[in-house]
Design an enzyme around this catalytic site. Structure first.
Site, PDB file in Angstrom:
ATOM      1  N   ILE A  25      66.894  88.886  44.966  1.00 45.17           N
ATOM      2  CA  ILE A  25      68.157  89.151  45.638  1.00 45.17           C
ATOM      3  C   ILE A  25      69.127  89.830  44.683  1.00 45.17           C
ATOM      4  O   ILE A  25      69.495  89.272  43.655  1.00 45.17           O
ATOM      5  CB  ILE A  25      68.776  87.854  46.209  1.00 45.17           C
ATOM      6  CG1 ILE A  25      67.748  87.097  47.058  1.00 45.17           C
ATOM      7  CG2 ILE A  25      70.023  88.186  47.024  1.00 45.17           C
ATOM      8  CD1 ILE A  25      67.135  87.910  48.174  1.00 45.17           C
ATOM      9  N   LYS A  26      69.549  91.017  45.058  1.00 43.37           N
ATOM     10  CA  LYS A  26      70.447  91.815  44.226  1.00 43.37           C
ATOM     11  C   LYS A  26      71.888  91.556  44.672  1.00 43.37           C
ATOM     12  O   LYS A  26      72.238  91.746  45.842  1.00 43.37           O
ATOM     13  CB  LYS A  26      70.088  93.293  44.370  1.00 43.37           C
ATOM     14  CG  LYS A  26      70.624  94.198  43.269  1.00 43.37           C
ATOM     15  CD  LYS A  26      70.033  95.591  43.459  1.00 43.37           C
ATOM     16  CE  LYS A  26      70.537  96.555  42.419  1.00 43.37           C
ATOM     17  NZ  LYS A  26      70.024  97.929  42.683  1.00 43.37           N
TER      18      LYS A  26
END
Length: 215
Positions: A82-83
């Site tokens: 998850i960025k």
């Protein structure tokens, strides 16, 4: 050092994957939009093509919304990272993801102190942007060197992912500075595999071989 390709173009990703140059992939909302396709479909296809970490960026700004969106993205594939943007809300979300074993990549980092906060929040990766600092007459590579030193000082496990790579020299400098990962556009990845003297040498060898066969 690991190579990630910074792309959402599945054809580009498959081509460089055949060269053995892709340990992972980073995407962002702009790259997904450029593909003209549904985000979930693009990410699923990338995960099928590359076995390493695939960064998928949230579009939310509030920590609760980032968490909800991120958990949905994490369901796509085990390799999804998850960025999250480097904001106070983002750090709150990162700490929450970390506590649940969800991998994260904090993006848009432009200072060593930001990177310190990222590591303390428990992020899997930090993405300092080299090229964008160079664009404003700041030494982007000095940032990588500072982060490497700080992380070594305190034995942080967060990986340093050099981003906003503009040319092959950036890759060389990041490797010398001790970055764990470089995420590189397709065009630049292709450039590092070639050299004009290599091409010239091959041409000379082939021509000499042809001459020898005519003797």
């Amino acid at each position: 050092m690991k190579f990630f390709i910074d792309s959402a173009d599945i054809q580009e990703i498959r081509m460089v994957s055949q060269l053995g140059l892709v340990d992972g992939v980073t995407t962002n909302p702009s790259l997904i939009a450029k593909s003209g396709r549904n985000r979930k479909e693009v990410l699923k296809e990338i995960c099928e093509a590359v076995k390493g970490p695939i960064s998928a960026e949230v579009n939310s700004l509030k920590s609760d919304e980032m968490y909800t969106e991120g958990m949905e993205l994490a369901k796509i594939h085990d390799n999804i990272v998850i960025k999250v943007p480097m904001t106070e809300e983002g750090l709150v979300a990162v700490r929450r993801f970390s506590s649940e074993g969800i991998k994260t990549n904090v993006t848009l980092v432009f200072s060593a102190l930001q990177a310190l906060l990222v590591a303390k929040a428990g992020a899997t990766m930090v993405s300092p942007f080299i090229g964008r600092l160079d664009d404003i007459s700041t030494d982007g590579m000095k940032l990588i060197e500072d982060i490497v030193r700080i992380y070594d000082n305190y034995d942080f496990q967060t990986e340093i992912l050099a981003a906003s790579i503009r040319h092959p020299v950036h890759i060389l400098q990041a490797a010398l500075a001790g970055a764990d990962i470089c995420t590189v556009p397709y065009k630049t990845l292709k450039q590092i595999a070639s050299h004009p003297l290599t091409d010239k040498g091959i041409e000379i060898f082939i021509n000499d071989w042809k001459k020898s066969q005519n003797v």
